[in-house]
Enzyme design. Structure first.
Site, mmCIF file in Angstrom:
data_model
loop_
_atom_site.group_PDB
_atom_site.id
_atom_site.type_symbol
_atom_site.label_atom_id
_atom_site.label_comp_id
_atom_site.label_asym_id
_atom_site.label_seq_id
_atom_site.Cartn_x
_atom_site.Cartn_y
_atom_site.Cartn_z
ATOM 1 N N SER A 22 6.852 58.648 98.949
ATOM 2 C CA SER A 22 8.187 59.182 97.781
ATOM 3 C C SER A 22 7.883 59.215 96.038
ATOM 4 O O SER A 22 8.470 59.655 95.630
ATOM 5 C CB SER A 22 9.533 59.332 98.831
ATOM 6 O OG SER A 22 9.704 60.324 99.615
ATOM 7 N N LYS A 50 17.726 57.094 91.972
ATOM 8 C CA LYS A 50 17.212 57.960 93.274
ATOM 9 C C LYS A 50 18.896 57.886 93.510
ATOM 10 O O LYS A 50 19.659 57.578 93.892
ATOM 11 C CB LYS A 50 17.218 57.238 94.189
ATOM 12 C CG LYS A 50 15.956 58.892 94.988
ATOM 13 C CD LYS A 50 14.985 58.336 96.182
ATOM 14 C CE LYS A 50 14.493 59.334 96.776
ATOM 15 N NZ LYS A 50 12.797 58.934 97.570
ATOM 16 N N SER A 95 10.003 62.501 97.903
ATOM 17 C CA SER A 95 10.940 63.027 98.010
ATOM 18 C C SER A 95 11.916 62.906 96.697
ATOM 19 O O SER A 95 13.098 63.576 96.135
ATOM 20 C CB SER A 95 12.081 62.163 99.377
ATOM 21 O OG SER A 95 12.383 60.944 99.046
HETATM 22 N N1 GLN Z 1 7.423 63.372 102.338
HETATM 23 C C1 GLN Z 1 7.495 62.318 103.307
HETATM 24 C C2 GLN Z 1 8.356 62.858 104.548
HETATM 25 O O1 GLN Z 1 8.739 63.910 103.980
HETATM 26 C C3 GLN Z 1 7.684 61.080 102.887
HETATM 27 C C4 GLN Z 1 9.543 61.024 102.264
HETATM 28 C C5 GLN Z 1 9.450 59.584 101.325
HETATM 29 O O2 GLN Z 1 8.373 58.463 101.168
HETATM 30 N N2 GLN Z 1 10.442 59.386 101.463
HETATM 31 O O3 GLN Z 1 8.616 62.615 104.935
#
Ligand code: GLN
Length: 454
Positions: A159, A60, A135
């Site tokens: 995410s 990532k 994400s």
């Molecule tokens: N979707 C969540 C957010 O927007 C989680 C994101 C994540 O786990 N990095 O913060």
């Protein structure tokens, strides 16, 4: 089969599908091929060792890689070449794996669909109209599309697990502290964890084995031995006590999703486990608590992107204050700005008690809900997400609907416990994920249950 063959296979697949899937931001083909050649020289000798010897992996793009561009999918880091490797990247190197490239994500890991990337929109390999989740959408899509067998994601509020669920692959968020965060570009430091995304539970266990463990460079990493995770893959779950929170099968959860979890519970019962309904009464405060705390932490963490230290600097600035203002105005996307503003507000002296402190109190209650359940049960089981993948464009203009998608994953980060998502069927041709949640540092039991089920 040689390492060069494995790496070839990865890039051949990338060349075939990448213009549709768009999982990568940066490919590192020349270096990967050179490294493959080096490892091939070792084949047949004692040097050919390492848990992931010769295995292609995608990383990532919020995990720093020495000399390999790392953007966190933000314009503000568009030309950032880190001068060191994250601890997980160093460990992968020691395990013999080969980095194929850097994977797309929501900017600074803020989002649930990978639509917040400043670079491109990754698509769901199962249906190109659907999002891959986020994400870590690039990490999940690359594995689902067969571009790489292994990838790393990061999970602050879901995410890793949510994109794994949307793309029909296996994703684990380890216990907070299990894996070093050194070299992970921080979003919300008290919640962030790096974790593995793979096609099978066994592969997932190998990858966690390679990256887990104490790191003196991350003071929140856990100073204890890492168990042997593959030894947990016995298939034997007789006597396992499963808790199913009623909040996880209630309102807002699609009928097909509910049914897939009930079917999975039947399979687990057939293997000798038992289950009962429980309650996590404070989970309804999870989303609000998470967005206050994560945005507060983000507002502090992202202060370092000022046009001086790293990456992008606005060419339109005429003095220092303008460098800060214009760099940040031009370099950050809308969602990141929204969170910085929310976080700065929640931490400001007049509102601190009403928002930040309250959210910390709610976090303690949410954590306690989990502790209570784990006194009587070995694992918690439910869906990973309330619905399968939604369509590109469907939620992007409505942040609150987007945030609500994480309702079942967020409490796990707030409590700091581990959670895994494994594929458990389909709805409308799109994969669904079963979420299994465990006690602190008990990833082995999650692997045991997930492996017995899969
Ligand atoms: N979707 C969540 C957010 O927007 C989680 C994101 C994540 O786990 N990095 O913060």
């Amino acid at each position: 089969i040689s390492v060069t063959d494995l790496v070839n296979e990865s890039y051949t697949r990338i060349n075939a599908v990448e213009d549709k899937v768009k999982a990568f931001i940066t490919l590192d083909e020349e270096n990967a091929r050179a490294k493959a050649k080096e490892l091939d020289e070792l084949l047949g000798t004692d040097e050919a060792k390492g848990l992931l010897f010769g295995m292609p992996i995608g990383v990532k793009d919020n995990i720093v890689t020495k000399g390999l561009r790392t953007t966190a999918a933000s314009k503000i880091l568009e030309n950032f070449d880190p001068i060191y490797d994250a601890t997980v990247v160093r460990k992968l190197e020691e395990a013999g794996s080969i980095t194929i490239g850097k994977l797309n994500m929501d900017e600074f890991a803020m989002g649930s669909s990978t639509e917040n990337s400043a670079y491109n929109k990754t698509r769901n390999p199962w249906n190109l109209d659907a999002v891959p989740g986020g994400s870590s959408g690039g990490s999940a899509a690359a594995v689902a599309a067969g571009e790489v067998p292994f990838s790393l994601g990061s999970d602050t509020g879901g995410s890793i697990r949510q994109p794994a669920s949307f793309c029909g692959v296996v994703g684990l968020k380890p216990t907070y502290g299990r894996v070093s965060r050194y070299g992970l570009i921080a979003f919300a430091s008290s919640l962030d964890q790096i974790g593995p995304i793979t096609r099978s539970v066994e592969d997932n266990a190998y990858l966690l084995q390679a990256i887990a463990g104490h790191d003196p460079q991350d003071m929140t990493s856990y100073p204890a031995e890492v168990p042997n995770y593959t030894e947990a893959l016995t298939g034997d779950i007789k006597g396992l006590r499963i808790a199913v929170p009623k909040e996880y099968l209630g309102e807002g959860v699609q009928e097909e999703v509910r049914q897939s979890v009930l079917d999975a519970l039947k399979v687990l019962e057939g293997l000798g486990a038992t289950w009962e309904e429980v309650s996590l009464p404070h989970s309804k405060y999870g989303v609000a608590t998470y967005y206050l705390l994560s945005s507060s932490e983000a507002s502090a963490n992202l202060a370092r992107f000022d046009g001086v230290r790293y990456g992008y600097r606005s060419p339109n600035a005429e003095n220092l204050l303008e460098i800060y203002k214009k760099t940040r105005a031009e370099g950050f996307g809308d969602e990141v700005k929204r969170r910085i503003m929310l976080g700065t507000f929640a931490l400001s002296s007049g509102f601190y008690d009403a928002y930040y402190r309250k959210a910390q109190q709610a976090r303690t209650l949410i954590k306690k809900d989990f502790e209570d359940v784990f006194e009587k049960y070995d694992v918690i089981v439910g869906p990973t997400t309330p619905t399968p993948a939604f369509n590109v464009g469907e939620k992007i203009s409505d942040p609150l609907t987007m945030y609500a998608n994480d309702i079942l994953t967020i409490p796990v980060n707030l409590a700091g416990v581990p959670g895994i998502s494994v594929p458990c069927g389909f709805s409308n041709g799109l994969p669904l994920g079963l979420q299994i949640i465990g006690r602190h540092f008990d990833e082995a039991t999650l692997y045991k249950v997930a492996h017995a089920y899969e």
